[in-house]
Design a protein around this motif. Structure first.
Motif, PDB file in Angstrom:
ATOM      1  N   GLY A 126      32.499  37.689  37.663  1.00 44.30           N
ATOM      2  CA  GLY A 126      33.458  37.520  38.751  1.00 44.30           C
ATOM      3  C   GLY A 126      34.757  38.258  38.556  1.00 44.30           C
ATOM      4  N   SER A 127      35.849  37.481  38.434  1.00 40.09           N
ATOM      5  CA  SER A 127      37.190  38.056  38.329  1.00 40.09           C
ATOM      6  C   SER A 127      37.752  37.972  36.921  1.00 40.09           C
ATOM      7  CB  SER A 127      38.127  37.306  39.291  1.00 40.09           C
ATOM      8  OG  SER A 127      38.129  35.917  38.990  1.00 40.09           O
ATOM      9  N   VAL A 128      36.890  37.866  35.904  1.00 43.89           N
ATOM     10  CA  VAL A 128      37.374  37.673  34.528  1.00 43.89           C
ATOM     11  C   VAL A 128      37.996  38.949  33.983  1.00 43.89           C
ATOM     12  CG1 VAL A 128      36.720  37.080  32.177  1.00 43.89           C
ATOM     13  CG2 VAL A 128      35.725  35.832  34.091  1.00 43.89           C
TER      14      VAL A 128
ATOM     15  N   VAL B 289      35.507  27.013  29.844  1.00 41.37           N
ATOM     16  CA  VAL B 289      34.472  27.945  30.284  1.00 41.37           C
ATOM     17  C   VAL B 289      35.083  28.910  31.286  1.00 41.37           C
ATOM     18  CG1 VAL B 289      32.167  28.225  31.255  1.00 41.37           C
ATOM     19  CG2 VAL B 289      32.739  26.126  29.998  1.00 41.37           C
ATOM     20  N   LEU B 290      35.215  30.168  30.877  1.00 40.61           N
ATOM     21  CA  LEU B 290      35.691  31.216  31.774  1.00 40.61           C
ATOM     22  C   LEU B 290      34.518  32.149  32.027  1.00 40.61           C
ATOM     23  CD1 LEU B 290      37.973  32.564  33.339  1.00 40.61           C
ATOM     24  CD2 LEU B 290      38.630  33.770  31.243  1.00 40.61           C
ATOM     25  N   ALA B 291      33.732  31.812  33.022  1.00 40.56           N
ATOM     26  CA  ALA B 291      32.494  32.522  33.310  1.00 40.56           C
ATOM     27  C   ALA B 291      32.096  32.236  34.749  1.00 40.56           C
ATOM     28  CB  ALA B 291      31.398  32.095  32.333  1.00 40.56           C
TER      29      ALA B 291
ATOM     30  N   PRO C 253      38.369  29.139  36.716  1.00 39.88           N
ATOM     31  CA  PRO C 253      37.881  30.003  37.798  1.00 39.88           C
ATOM     32  C   PRO C 253      37.591  31.420  37.326  1.00 39.88           C
ATOM     33  CG  PRO C 253      40.229  29.571  38.049  1.00 39.88           C
ATOM     34  CD  PRO C 253      39.757  28.696  36.945  1.00 39.88           C
ATOM     35  N   GLY C 254      36.316  31.681  37.022  1.00 42.86           N
ATOM     36  CA  GLY C 254      35.914  33.012  36.589  1.00 42.86           C
ATOM     37  C   GLY C 254      34.734  33.546  37.364  1.00 42.86           C
ATOM     38  N   GLY C 255      34.226  32.732  38.313  1.00 45.85           N
ATOM     39  CA  GLY C 255      33.055  33.140  39.071  1.00 45.85           C
ATOM     40  C   GLY C 255      33.421  33.736  40.420  1.00 45.85           C
TER      41      GLY C 255
ATOM     42  N   ALA D  98      42.810  29.642  41.942  1.00 52.23           N
ATOM     43  CA  ALA D  98      41.806  30.620  41.553  1.00 52.23           C
ATOM     44  C   ALA D  98      42.306  31.491  40.405  1.00 52.23           C
ATOM     45  CB  ALA D  98      41.427  31.490  42.749  1.00 52.23           C
ATOM     46  N   ASP D  99      43.476  31.164  39.859  1.00 49.42           N
ATOM     47  CA  ASP D  99      44.074  31.877  38.729  1.00 49.42           C
ATOM     48  C   ASP D  99      43.669  31.167  37.435  1.00 49.42           C
ATOM     49  OD1 ASP D  99      45.712  32.873  36.705  1.00 49.42           O
ATOM     50  OD2 ASP D  99      47.466  33.048  37.997  1.00 49.42           O
ATOM     51  N   TRP D 100      42.802  31.767  36.631  1.00 51.92           N
ATOM     52  CA  TRP D 100      42.286  31.071  35.464  1.00 51.92           C
ATOM     53  C   TRP D 100      43.363  30.805  34.420  1.00 51.92           C
ATOM     54  CZ3 TRP D 100      42.528  32.970  30.535  1.00 51.92           C
ATOM     55  CH2 TRP D 100      42.638  34.362  30.341  1.00 51.92           C
ATOM     56  N   LYS D 101      44.348  31.675  34.330  1.00 53.56           N
ATOM     57  CA  LYS D 101      45.425  31.468  33.351  1.00 53.56           C
ATOM     58  C   LYS D 101      46.248  30.236  33.720  1.00 53.56           C
ATOM     59  CE  LYS D 101      45.643  36.458  32.805  1.00 53.56           C
ATOM     60  NZ  LYS D 101      46.457  37.667  33.033  1.00 53.56           N
ATOM     61  N   LEU D 102      46.550  30.083  34.997  1.00 54.92           N
ATOM     62  CA  LEU D 102      47.286  28.907  35.448  1.00 54.92           C
ATOM     63  C   LEU D 102      46.452  27.654  35.248  1.00 54.92           C
ATOM     64  CD1 LEU D 102      49.664  27.529  36.814  1.00 54.92           C
ATOM     65  CD2 LEU D 102      48.696  28.186  39.039  1.00 54.92           C
TER      66      LEU D 102
END
Length: 318
Positions: free
Chosen positions: A42-44, A90-92, A115-117, A130-134
């Motif tokens: 995704g957006s990783v 899980v970042l995937a 959110p990595g998908g 949708a910001d995985w860091k946040l």
């Protein structure tokens, strides 16, 4: 695979870090964490491993970042559980996050699906972004153990929603519309509508009378707008009687709250038995699945424990 401990000296500077570690959540006991990263999902992106290590280094927490590569997914996930961490991030993709959560069950470590998908239904519901860091920082600084309910059908677990029947492809259409891809959204919608009326479902809720519908949408209490208590899945039967109603229902699914459509009826249920003349197309938390012609969906009150703020900061509900 990299081990870091934020309280150790800064290897580059050769001396202790000047800044004190950021405060971890007081609502959960966090001593060790494992983070699974799929940079191709995704957006990783390729920088995710280094970015994750930099964020985790801000906290007094023993961490291990594991990059998921083709061919090592199952072993990497098994190793993550064998390390007995307090939490697994899980970042995937959506499917990987579901698999890890399903393996954890209620007695396993807490799970934090970031959110990595592509659709990110579960992460959005838990962290409201949708910001995985946040989302990672929210879990670390505000998170607490939360029991997440869900459902299971034919060995597939879901924690947001399952769509059974030919309109299952409306889910990617809705996601495309959300991201502004109008042409793609209507392409998905047209494909779903072409398959409409090719095989209606027969279903019963909690052993009740058998009914017929074009599709069933089963929504977890965590993100349902219609349910206040986690006492079952929201079962929404979609039953357009002709093509014009189907087009209207598809438009409502894309642009508004589809519950207001007269072709939709909803009620809570803990067991849903479904039959069709052929295999049943489905979307399980955003993942396409083809089920057998007979299937049973079960409500699971405590499917796994998530590390998330309370209440969940859901960005989207269904």
């Amino acid at each position: 695979m990299t081990d870091t401990l934020s309280s150790e000296p800064d290897a580059d500077a050769g001396e202790p870090r000047d800044e004190a570690p950021r405060r971890l959540t007081p609502h959960a006991s966090l001593g060790r964490a494992v983070m699974l990263v799929n940079p191709l999902s995704g957006s990783v992106g390729p920088r995710a491993e280094a970015e994750a290590e930099a964020i985790l280094a801000d906290y007094d927490l023993q961490t291990q970042v594991v990059v998921l590569e083709a061919g090592n997914f199952d072993q990497a996930i098994a190793d993550a559980f064998a390390a007995a961490p307090d939490v697994i991030f899980v970042l995937a993709g959506d499917g990987t996050a579901r698999s890890v959560a399903a393996k954890a069950r209620p007695n396993g470590p807490m799970i934090a699906p970031l959110p990595g998908g592509t659709m990110n239904m579960l992460p959005r519901a838990l962290y409201g972004t949708a910001d995985w860091k946040l989302a990672l920082r929210r879990a670390l600084e505000e998170g607490e153990p939360q029991s997440v309910s869900g459902g299971e059908v034919s060995g597939e677990y879901f924690y947001c929603a399952a769509i059974l029947g030919s309109p299952a492809l409306w889910a990617p259409a809705r996601e495309a519309m959300r991201t502004g891809k109008v042409r793609l959204a209507w392409a998905y919608a047209r494909r779903a509508l072409k398959r409409a009326f090719t095989g209606r479902l027969r279903f019963s809720l909690d052993g009740g009378p058998r009914r017929r519908a074009e599709a069933l949408v089963l929504i977890s209490p965590m993100i349902s707008k219609a349910m206040e208590e986690p006492d079952g899945l929201e079962a929404a039967a979609m039953d357009p009687s002709d093509a014009s109603q189907a087009f209207r229902l598809a438009a409502n699914a894309l642009f508004s709250d589809w519950r207001h459509d007269p072709a939709v009826s909803t009620r809570p249920a803990k067991r849903i038995d479904v039959r069709a003349r052929s295999k049943i197309p489905a979307v399980i938390d955003g993942e396409p699945v083809l089920l057998k012609s007979e299937a049973t969906v079960r409500f699971i009150p405590k499917a796994f424990r998530a590390l998330a703020p309370r209440p969940p900061a859901a960005e989207d509900s269904l």
